[in-house]
Design a protein around this motif. Structure first.
Motif, mmCIF file in Angstrom:
data_model
loop_
_atom_site.group_PDB
_atom_site.id
_atom_site.type_symbol
_atom_site.label_atom_id
_atom_site.label_comp_id
_atom_site.label_asym_id
_atom_site.label_seq_id
_atom_site.Cartn_x
_atom_site.Cartn_y
_atom_site.Cartn_z
ATOM 1 N N LYS A 1 0.823 -1.219 0.000
ATOM 2 C CA LYS A 1 0.000 0.000 0.000
ATOM 3 C C LYS A 1 0.849 1.258 0.000
ATOM 4 O O LYS A 1 0.424 2.307 -0.479
ATOM 5 N N ASP A 2 2.068 1.156 0.527
ATOM 6 C CA ASP A 2 2.963 2.319 0.581
ATOM 7 C C ASP A 2 3.789 2.482 -0.696
ATOM 8 O O ASP A 2 4.619 3.376 -0.797
ATOM 9 N N GLY A 3 3.566 1.601 -1.690
ATOM 10 C CA GLY A 3 4.294 1.690 -2.949
ATOM 11 C C GLY A 3 5.646 1.005 -2.924
ATOM 12 O O GLY A 3 6.339 0.955 -3.940
ATOM 13 N N GLN A 4 6.036 0.445 -1.796
ATOM 14 C CA GLN A 4 7.307 -0.257 -1.657
ATOM 15 C C GLN A 4 7.109 -1.747 -1.921
ATOM 16 O O GLN A 4 6.041 -2.292 -1.644
ATOM 17 N N PRO A 5 8.138 -2.415 -2.460
ATOM 18 C CA PRO A 5 8.009 -3.865 -2.696
ATOM 19 C C PRO A 5 7.784 -4.612 -1.391
ATOM 20 O O PRO A 5 8.380 -4.279 -0.360
ATOM 21 N N LEU A 6 6.905 -5.582 -1.439
ATOM 22 C CA LEU A 6 6.664 -6.428 -0.281
ATOM 23 C C LEU A 6 7.776 -7.456 -0.159
ATOM 24 O O LEU A 6 8.300 -7.927 -1.174
ATOM 25 N N THR A 7 8.126 -7.813 1.065
ATOM 26 C CA THR A 7 9.021 -8.951 1.241
ATOM 27 C C THR A 7 8.220 -10.206 0.901
ATOM 28 O O THR A 7 6.982 -10.185 0.869
ATOM 29 N N SER A 8 8.906 -11.306 0.656
ATOM 30 C CA SER A 8 8.200 -12.545 0.360
ATOM 31 C C SER A 8 7.306 -12.937 1.529
ATOM 32 O O SER A 8 6.205 -13.446 1.340
ATOM 33 N N HIS A 9 7.763 -12.670 2.749
ATOM 34 C CA HIS A 9 6.957 -12.982 3.934
ATOM 35 C C HIS A 9 5.657 -12.173 3.923
ATOM 36 O O HIS A 9 4.571 -12.712 4.139
#
Length: 100
Positions: free
Chosen positions: A46-54
């Motif tokens: 939601k913040d535009g940053q890539p999600l970690t796999s977790h």
């Protein structure tokens, strides 16, 4: 998957997946270990940053807090048979005898 409170969950999960890979081979199936722990996904949060796999897997699989995925094991029938490499085919720069 492992409980983060345990100090040995990574080793336990790794051994379980390895045992599954050996059993798959025994059953004539192919397997492929897909490392996901500490990886970054292509999905943006939601913040535009890539999600970690977790974070991605937690959303996708609705994982409870405190549970993390070590790896995913893909199973199936191999498209083709791979033969083991001979020692002569090995790349000498990757072989270390008695010391690194």
């Amino acid at each position: 998957m492992g409980q983060l409170a345990s100090h040995a969950w990574v080793e336990d999960a790794s051994l379980a997946l390895f045992a599954m890979m050996l059993q798959a081979e025994e059953l004539g199936l192919g397997s492929c270990w897909v490392q996901v722990r500490h990886m970054v996904s292509d999905t943006l949060g939601k913040d535009g940053q890539p999600l970690t796999s977790h974070q991605y897997l937690q959303q996708l699989l609705d994982l409870p807090e405190g549970v993390e995925v070590e790896a995913i094991l893909a199973l199936g029938h191999p498209a083709r048979e791979l033969r083991p490499r001979t020692l002569e085919e090995a790349r000498p720069e990757r072989i270390h005898w008695g010391k690194y």
